[in-house]
Scaffold this motif. Sequence first.
Motif, PDB file in Angstrom:
ATOM      1  N   UNK A 135     -28.871 -19.392 -34.905  1.00 17.21           N
ATOM      2  CA  UNK A 135     -29.544 -18.404 -35.233  1.00 17.21           C
ATOM      3  C   UNK A 135     -28.310 -18.766 -36.473  1.00 17.21           C
ATOM      4  N   UNK A 138     -25.773 -14.559 -40.785  1.00 19.93           N
ATOM      5  CA  UNK A 138     -25.765 -13.887 -41.707  1.00 19.93           C
ATOM      6  C   UNK A 138     -27.466 -13.282 -42.237  1.00 19.93           C
ATOM      7  N   UNK A 139     -27.474 -12.363 -42.482  1.00 19.61           N
ATOM      8  CA  UNK A 139     -29.001 -11.510 -42.554  1.00 19.61           C
ATOM      9  C   UNK A 139     -29.009 -11.773 -43.861  1.00 19.61           C
ATOM     10  N   UNK A 153     -21.222 -12.171 -42.132  1.00 18.56           N
ATOM     11  CA  UNK A 153     -20.003 -11.291 -41.403  1.00 18.56           C
ATOM     12  C   UNK A 153     -19.167 -12.467 -41.219  1.00 18.56           C
ATOM     13  N   UNK A 154     -17.837 -11.921 -41.142  1.00 15.80           N
ATOM     14  CA  UNK A 154     -17.150 -13.669 -41.148  1.00 15.80           C
ATOM     15  C   UNK A 154     -16.954 -13.833 -39.575  1.00 15.80           C
ATOM     16  N   UNK A 155     -16.882 -13.265 -38.947  1.00 19.10           N
ATOM     17  CA  UNK A 155     -16.996 -13.517 -37.424  1.00 19.10           C
ATOM     18  C   UNK A 155     -18.402 -12.498 -36.587  1.00 19.10           C
ATOM     19  N   UNK A 156     -18.953 -13.847 -35.781  1.00 13.70           N
ATOM     20  CA  UNK A 156     -19.959 -12.868 -34.913  1.00 13.70           C
ATOM     21  C   UNK A 156     -19.646 -13.596 -33.758  1.00 13.70           C
ATOM     22  N   UNK A 157     -20.559 -12.903 -32.322  1.00  9.52           N
ATOM     23  CA  UNK A 157     -20.136 -13.094 -31.579  1.00  9.52           C
ATOM     24  C   UNK A 157     -21.087 -13.425 -30.651  1.00  9.52           C
ATOM     25  N   UNK A 164     -17.494 -23.190 -36.714  1.00 13.34           N
ATOM     26  CA  UNK A 164     -16.912 -22.885 -37.996  1.00 13.34           C
ATOM     27  C   UNK A 164     -18.751 -23.516 -38.809  1.00 13.34           C
ATOM     28  N   UNK A 186     -15.078 -19.495 -45.190  1.00 17.20           N
ATOM     29  CA  UNK A 186     -15.375 -19.904 -43.703  1.00 17.20           C
ATOM     30  C   UNK A 186     -16.108 -18.528 -43.078  1.00 17.20           C
ATOM     31  N   UNK A 188     -17.417 -17.685 -38.727  1.00 15.83           N
ATOM     32  CA  UNK A 188     -17.141 -18.226 -37.747  1.00 15.83           C
ATOM     33  C   UNK A 188     -17.818 -17.256 -36.512  1.00 15.83           C
ATOM     34  N   UNK A 205     -17.734  -7.204 -44.323  1.00  9.65           N
ATOM     35  CA  UNK A 205     -18.531  -8.907 -44.735  1.00  9.65           C
ATOM     36  C   UNK A 205     -18.339  -8.460 -46.321  1.00  9.65           C
ATOM     37  N   UNK A 280     -36.405 -11.441 -44.903  1.00  9.30           N
ATOM     38  CA  UNK A 280     -36.417 -10.914 -43.399  1.00  9.30           C
ATOM     39  C   UNK A 280     -37.823  -9.273 -43.748  1.00  9.30           C
TER      40      UNK A 280
END
Lengths: 281, 841
Positions: A135, A138-139, A153-157, A164, A186, A188, A205, A280
């Motif tokens: 995946x 980003x969108x 987003x800098x971080x996705x969980x 990275x 970067x 992540x 973001x 999308x």
Amino acid sequence: MVGTRITILILSLFLLAGCDKNSQSELDFQTPENSYNIVIEGGINTLVKQQYIQISLPSLKAEEAPLPVTEAQVSVNDGYKEISFKMTSTPGLYSAYMSGNANYNKAYKLTVKYKNVTYSATDTLKQVVDITDDYLPFTAKKQVDGAVKITIPKHSFGYMNSGKWLIAYTGVPEWNPGKIGGPQYYNYTHTLGTPNALYPLIKDDREVILGPDDLISIYKFSLSETYSRYLYSIFLETDWKGIFSSVPGKITGNISGNAQGFFYVTDIDFRKYRVKEFITQ
Amino acid sequence: MLKKSVGLIVIFCLNLLFVFAQANKTDNIKISINFENEELSRAILQIQSKTHLNFSFDPDIIPSRIIKVNFVETPFKQVLDNILDGTGIDFQVSGNQVILTRHKKQTVTINGHLTDASSGEDIIGANILIRELKTTISTNQYGYYSFTVPEGIYHLQITHISYLVREMEFSANASRSESIQLSPSENRLLETVVGIRSKDSLGTLNSLKNLAPAELKGLPYFAGELDVVKALQMQPGIKAMTESSSGLFVRGGNIDQNLIMLDEAMIYNPSHLFGLVSVFNPDAIKNVQYYTDYMPANYGGRLSSVVDGRMAEGNNHEFQLKGGVSPLSVRIAAEGPIKKETGSYLITFRRSIIDLLNQNFGLVNPNSSYYDINAKANYRINDNNRLLYSFYLGDDHIYSKNSYVNNWGNLTSTLRWNHIFSNRLFLNLSAIYSNYRNKLDINADTLSEKGLWQTGIRDAGLKADFTFYGNLNTEVKFGVQGTYHQFKPGQSSGTFFSDYDIPDDHSQEYALYFSHQFKPTERLQLSYGFRATAFKNGEQAKNLFNEEGNEIIKRNYKTYWGIEPRFHIGYQVARHHNIFASYNHTRQYLQLIQNSELAFSSLETWMPASGSTKPQISDFISSGYRYSDNRINFSASAYYKNMRNQLEMSEHTQVILNPDIRSHLKTGESQAWGAEFSASQTAENFRGTLSYVYSRVFRQFDGVNGNIRFPANYDFPNTVKLTLSYFLTDKISLNSFFIYSDGRPATLPIGYYMQDGIQVPIFEGRNASRFPDYNRLDLSAQWLLSGKSRFKSTLSVGVNNVYNRKNPLFYSVRQASPASNFGLVQTSTGIIPWITYGFQI
């Protein structure tokens, strides 16, 4: 009665006058009790042959930048041979040419000798999951005027694999392995969950409006499990620091001795896309 | 021989006839006599003179009493009955002899409920001073009282801070039930404050502390929102790590070591909006009792304190509507009789208005909100039986702009049966249900399927509490409790495999207790008790499969048990001067898995003691001195607390999606000690309390901070608090709260280095530094807008942090290129003016 009123008045004046009205102050560093040696940054990648490792000394003063280490002896063993690194024209930045370095699931060992002390670090090369099989973190949403809004987003969980990413477009430079210092772009993905309940609610973001035919370069870097945990620890103390943060703690890298930082080995997948491929809606 | 016997019988019969004849003769004696403020002893002599009978008595047994009554042609026995009534003197007539003796007193038991005269609600924690016996008893959590005294006439003084002091003469001539009513004080709080302090008995040695609505109202709250937890944080010895959080730190105890209950149901997360507001709706709360020192054996399960919140039952006389608005919420409540004088109900609703005002509150998206509902009904079946049902539901919904949602809330339900077996034995039987759950989106802003992380704890329990009221100075409590816990430490849903779930736990917790409070002498009060507890935990065993490859459902069981002795002694060295000492041994089988630097409520994960984590155990001793008279109270006390099997998470450990969390828990010890000094003065229009606390808390864990002991996050050595209330008129009061304390411990970087363009701090020595000192002044004014009419309303205005002190909340790393000024102090909310309005119809 009069006495009571006077008591209240005096107490109130005392409280108002006695308090510090200086609104905000910077914090000083704590005085170190231990000595701190070198810091390792950088590692080995599979995308290009020229490799770079930055060696510096930590800064123990808030207003001073870390100093480069210029007299270190640096080498990397890829499991087959020992490759020596030489310092480039940039102080503290060491480089070597490594071919055939895609030794997946094999350990790479860094050795640094500096001031009669030898430091070592080991990391394992993990094969990257192709960008097309994962995946994208980003969108992209089409705007009324036909432009596309990219939100990164800098971080996705909660990802199946930690990674990275570098998503480059006009205004964000392509990945340059030799540029270790300076601003980085970067983002992540983490296998772990959010650090706390509040972070996802207030996080920042990166947003950009691009044309549908603009090009986006996507670099995806694999992370070994220890490097992933190391990065997560760093972000706990930096990006995610807030009112729900845990008590600060020492960030442990993979360098031996009292050295800081992390020597990593990463597999890279790189692809270019037109922005319109991500739309999308 | 026969003749002799017959002769003796005849003589005996003749003698009997003579006595009966004499008796009839004396019975018929009537006298006319007028006593005009005559001393009782002289009145007796006058009767002797009038009747010409011989009175025999010891003058020392005749009490001093003034007689003022007139008798005309009244049988002398009736006259004696009248003037000796209530004196404890009996008389016996034999021939022409009248013998006065001290009456062999019978003890009688008086029991009943103390109720509010206007609403019929039970009054909790009121003091009943029996002046003649210099003894004070208190009403229990259901307004019930019982005392056993020798027959006689007593003068009672009944006090409660929310009510007018009532003085009454009470004739205890036979055991009976009697309800007593108190009238609420309007706005003159101080009348009752003076009254409540006036007791001169050992009641002042009790470790119980009470927060009644009247005390709650006169405090300057954060943003004007009347809040029980914030009120507790203003009390001496109770600390909050920062303003606007709902964490309580009591005498070195951690945030999870407080037994917080609402109508006996456990509240596992007492916070709305991460702690800005607590779950206790002021319209629903009748009373809060709390223990920070001696913990009676009927309470257990937590190491450091008890906060026992009780909801109001509702007005059983008439329908009533009340409500209010503050910058944080609007609220409305309705109450009234189900059947007049017999049963009542109360329903309250409160909702935040941050989203309605569309203001950015800084931390959360403006759409975020919370609400809570309290409901209660009670019905008195007969004099000895009563049913009560309480319900609470609270929910928080925190939204982000990128579709992350965090929902959490508590649901509690309590059904209780009060039964009076006899006038000395009271039972409360409770069936309790509590459910805390917290849900957080894990990956709401990705294109993959959404995942949710859920944590929670669900309890179902039964509890029987007996109180036996022995002699006046003896009270025995005993009971049994059983709770079934279902823990969900962490469970994912959606796209995630159950491999990421933290194994759940099912536990059974049992307690049996006995507590005895008595006064061996007039000056000495002793309390002791034992609590026997047992805890059986079944931890889910994961990744077990049978030969066919199907997963096996199995649990690993571990059982713990222990005895918890409790002891308290109070001694009145002189009038108003008391000394006391306490010892508590407590065990706690649940713990909050959290390593937060601050005390804001977040994703709160509760886990039980299990095979890998032992129960927390504490030994607490304290002693002190207290001076208490009508207007001045002073107390000084010192304590030491040793806590074992404390938990600390390894550095940088995460709970979410971490099934191995148990292996990251470190076990260690904590020691706390301190000295507390508090002085309060109450005058006609003024009330003030000044306190100073010196306290330290240290923790030590293998594998944390290099195994070296470090100050706990909630270690604030010096704290000064000052609370002042001044009544300008009957309707206007001014209030202030000031706090000054050392800054909280901080782990500051000793340096930094660069990684991926990020300045990475280097740490050593946990909590080795401190933030700057903390201080804050809050002011408020209350104005009772309407008085005697049925419609009553109150306008309050106030300012939090009057001089806009920028108290540090936390620091964060400021990323600079090139690196400079690495650490940056963030500040708290600064000055906050507010206005609130409340009404009652």
